[in-house]
Design a protein around this motif. Structure first.
Motif, PDB file in Angstrom:
ATOM      1  N   VAL A 198       0.821  -1.215   0.035  1.00  0.00           N
ATOM      2  CA  VAL A 198       0.173  -0.074   0.103  1.00  0.00           C
ATOM      3  C   VAL A 198       0.898   1.160   0.026  1.00  0.00           C
ATOM      4  O   VAL A 198       1.842   1.244   0.594  1.00  0.00           O
ATOM      5  CB  VAL A 198      -0.864   0.192   1.174  1.00  0.00           C
ATOM      6  CG1 VAL A 198      -1.618   1.310   1.272  1.00  0.00           C
ATOM      7  CG2 VAL A 198      -1.904  -0.961   1.099  1.00  0.00           C
ATOM      8  N   HIS A 199       0.579   2.100  -0.897  1.00  0.00           N
ATOM      9  CA  HIS A 199       1.220   3.532  -0.676  1.00  0.00           C
ATOM     10  C   HIS A 199       0.344   4.658  -0.232  1.00  0.00           C
ATOM     11  O   HIS A 199      -0.786   5.000  -0.610  1.00  0.00           O
ATOM     12  CB  HIS A 199       1.821   3.653  -2.119  1.00  0.00           C
ATOM     13  CG  HIS A 199       2.258   5.197  -2.437  1.00  0.00           C
ATOM     14  ND1 HIS A 199       3.330   5.662  -1.405  1.00  0.00           N
ATOM     15  CD2 HIS A 199       2.147   6.040  -3.186  1.00  0.00           C
ATOM     16  CE1 HIS A 199       3.740   6.697  -1.875  1.00  0.00           C
ATOM     17  NE2 HIS A 199       3.072   7.306  -3.007  1.00  0.00           N
ATOM     18  N   LEU A 200       0.925   5.106   1.040  1.00  0.00           N
ATOM     19  CA  LEU A 200       0.311   6.333   1.328  1.00  0.00           C
ATOM     20  C   LEU A 200       0.899   7.568   0.840  1.00  0.00           C
ATOM     21  O   LEU A 200       2.073   7.878   1.206  1.00  0.00           O
ATOM     22  CB  LEU A 200       0.148   6.496   2.995  1.00  0.00           C
ATOM     23  CG  LEU A 200      -0.221   5.218   3.760  1.00  0.00           C
ATOM     24  CD1 LEU A 200      -0.339   5.529   5.366  1.00  0.00           C
ATOM     25  CD2 LEU A 200      -1.755   4.838   3.190  1.00  0.00           C
ATOM     26  N   ALA A 201       0.087   8.215  -0.124  1.00  0.00           N
ATOM     27  CA  ALA A 201       0.942   9.360  -0.982  1.00  0.00           C
ATOM     28  C   ALA A 201       0.578  10.701  -0.318  1.00  0.00           C
ATOM     29  O   ALA A 201      -0.217  10.953   0.426  1.00  0.00           O
ATOM     30  CB  ALA A 201       0.309   9.320  -2.357  1.00  0.00           C
ATOM     31  N   GLY A 202       1.209  11.544  -0.882  1.00  0.00           N
ATOM     32  CA  GLY A 202       1.146  13.048  -0.572  1.00  0.00           C
ATOM     33  C   GLY A 202      -0.109  13.434  -0.940  1.00  0.00           C
ATOM     34  O   GLY A 202      -0.731  13.088  -1.854  1.00  0.00           O
ATOM     35  N   PRO A 203      -0.160  14.997  -0.728  1.00  0.00           N
ATOM     36  CA  PRO A 203      -1.530  15.648  -1.495  1.00  0.00           C
ATOM     37  C   PRO A 203      -1.653  15.437  -2.962  1.00  0.00           C
ATOM     38  O   PRO A 203      -0.481  15.688  -3.700  1.00  0.00           O
ATOM     39  CB  PRO A 203      -1.231  17.071  -0.807  1.00  0.00           C
ATOM     40  CG  PRO A 203       0.178  17.347  -0.542  1.00  0.00           C
ATOM     41  CD  PRO A 203       0.779  15.783  -0.136  1.00  0.00           C
ATOM     42  N   VAL A 204      -2.872  15.301  -3.495  1.00  0.00           N
ATOM     43  CA  VAL A 204      -3.021  15.630  -4.813  1.00  0.00           C
ATOM     44  C   VAL A 204      -2.603  16.959  -5.295  1.00  0.00           C
ATOM     45  O   VAL A 204      -2.774  18.055  -4.672  1.00  0.00           O
ATOM     46  CB  VAL A 204      -4.498  15.293  -5.109  1.00  0.00           C
ATOM     47  CG1 VAL A 204      -4.887  15.416  -6.752  1.00  0.00           C
ATOM     48  CG2 VAL A 204      -4.952  13.847  -4.746  1.00  0.00           C
ATOM     49  N   GLY A 205      -1.804  16.811  -6.531  1.00  0.00           N
ATOM     50  CA  GLY A 205      -1.440  18.097  -7.031  1.00  0.00           C
ATOM     51  C   GLY A 205       0.157  18.492  -6.634  1.00  0.00           C
ATOM     52  O   GLY A 205       0.492  19.498  -7.316  1.00  0.00           O
ATOM     53  N   SER A 206       0.719  17.912  -5.758  1.00  0.00           N
ATOM     54  CA  SER A 206       2.017  18.275  -5.638  1.00  0.00           C
ATOM     55  C   SER A 206       2.784  17.100  -6.243  1.00  0.00           C
ATOM     56  O   SER A 206       2.577  15.909  -6.762  1.00  0.00           O
ATOM     57  CB  SER A 206       2.320  17.573  -3.853  1.00  0.00           C
ATOM     58  OG  SER A 206       3.668  17.364  -3.795  1.00  0.00           O
ATOM     59  N   VAL A 207       3.901  18.160  -7.068  1.00  0.00           N
ATOM     60  CA  VAL A 207       4.543  17.314  -8.017  1.00  0.00           C
ATOM     61  C   VAL A 207       5.481  16.281  -7.319  1.00  0.00           C
ATOM     62  O   VAL A 207       5.751  15.273  -7.901  1.00  0.00           O
ATOM     63  CB  VAL A 207       5.622  18.408  -8.623  1.00  0.00           C
ATOM     64  CG1 VAL A 207       6.690  17.704  -9.395  1.00  0.00           C
ATOM     65  CG2 VAL A 207       4.732  19.527  -9.636  1.00  0.00           C
ATOM     66  N   GLY A 208       6.135  16.457  -6.069  1.00  0.00           N
ATOM     67  CA  GLY A 208       6.794  15.407  -5.222  1.00  0.00           C
ATOM     68  C   GLY A 208       5.949  14.364  -4.983  1.00  0.00           C
ATOM     69  O   GLY A 208       6.409  13.397  -5.057  1.00  0.00           O
TER      70      GLY A 208
END
Length: 369
Positions: A194-204
């Protein structure tokens, strides 16, 4: 009782120092500024000037000196800092900025933003003559910066989420760093990820997510439709994201490992797993990204970014541009400087049972901390 305010004591001037030392104002200026011309004055004269300055507690007028020189000898640093959680990423980057600025005899002025929506109004105020150059830390501008960013100063960004023509962006290859970490997770026998990703719209966040997805593809593993959960780069965001995934999978198998887009997210993930009685790493392994001070204290396996070095490189790049490359702003390209990452093994990632299939490609060997 006389409650009248005391008269404000006049600030000592060069003329005051010169009068006590028995020399000219020009001599005092040369001695106190450390100019090469000081060598033409005798040691006795220099000593008299220094003693007179000490007696009067004379301090140079920095603003006046900057006005004459056309330089403030100061670097501005802009970052999103005003939130409920301390920005540990920024603090480590700032360590490098301060060290490099001190080496070059520059001071540092920090502009703390509550959100990047303030940038268009606040950054021009910083660029009113109080700083010579600006470091933008993780900028995420809401409008094209080339339309409003003051053109008189050189800029450098660190991990920019917005491309600005002519500005050098310093960071790491986030996609490759994520890819290498996930490949190592898979090599250790983990298959349900599972991947807990950063905020939507963040390039990083998008780059790290691409690295996660590419690693699964290269290993021949399926990407579940619900394997990626996005939230803020914070402990609270990580806890919320992990909670949402667990609530949506009650009664189902736990993930073998959770790869988090930031250490803050990973620490929140650990909080949620502990709260639910899920053991780390025996039941679920957890890996972060950044390797900040809390990750090191918590024994979190994490992708290390050389955060202080990013700050140091940003200052060196700015000062170099001031030496003759100040016309780079406005060119129709963005230059990237990438520094290496490495997965640092700690207590939250272990090897699972031997995998049924061997990944197609190997990952980089990783250090232990």
């Amino acid at each position: 009782m006389n409650l009248a305010p005391r008269p404000k004591r006049a600030r000592p001037t060069l003329a005051d120092v010169a009068q006590i030392a028995g020399v000219s104002v020009m001599t005092v200026s040369a001695v106190l500024s450390g100019k090469k011309s000081t060598s033409r004055f005798s040691a006795e004269t220099q000593q008299r000037v220094l003693e007179a300055a000490a007696e009067l507690r004379y301090r140079p007028n920095v603003n006046a000196r900057a006005l004459v020189a056309g330089r403030s000898q100061a670097i501005g640093v802009v970052a999103h800092l005003l939130s409920d959680e301390p920005n540990l990423y920024f603090l480590e980057v700032l360590t490098g900025i301060l060290a490099a600025a001190r080496e070059h005899a520059h001071s540092v002025h920090i502009l703390a933003l509550e959100s990047w929506s303030e940038a268009e109004h606040q950054i021009p105020k910083l660029c009113n003559g109080s700083v010579d150059a600006v470091v933008l830390v993780g900028p995420m501008f809401e409008s094209p910066a080339e339309h409003w960013l003051p053109r008189a100063l050189p800029y450098v960004s660190i991990h920019s989420n917005t491309e600005v023509p002519g500005i050098t962006d310093i960071g790491v290859d986030e996609e490759q760093g994520a890819y290498d970490a996930v490949r190592e997770i898979i090599r250790l026998g983990h298959r349900r990820l599972v991947h807990l990703a950063g905020p939507v719209g963040s390039v990083g966040a998008e780059r790290r997510q691409r690295g996660f997805v590419r690693a699964l593809e290269d290993a021949g593993l399926p990407l579940a439709s619900d394997a990626i959960v996005s939230d803020d780069y914070t402990r609270e965001g990580g806890k919320a994201a992990m909670s949402r995934w667990l609530d949506a999978h009650v009664g189902q198998a736990l993930p073998d490992a959770v790869f988090c887009a930031a250490d803050g997210i990973a620490l929140g993930c650990l909080d949620e797993l502990k709260q639910r009685g899920i053991a780390v790493p025996t039941q679920v392994s957890v890996v972060g990204f950044d390797d900040n001070v809390l990750a090191r204290a918590a024994g979190l396996t994490s992708v290390r970014q050389p955060l202080p070095d990013l700050g140091r490189q940003a200052v060196n790049q700015l000062l170099d541009e001031q030496g003759g490359v100040r016309d780079t702003y406005g060119r129709p390209w963005v230059r990237y400087l990438h520094m290496p990452t490495a997965l640092v093994m700690r207590e939250t990632l272990i090897e699972r049972a031997a995998p049924s299939a061997t990944p197609k490609r190997g990952a980089r060997k990783t250090p232990k901390a």
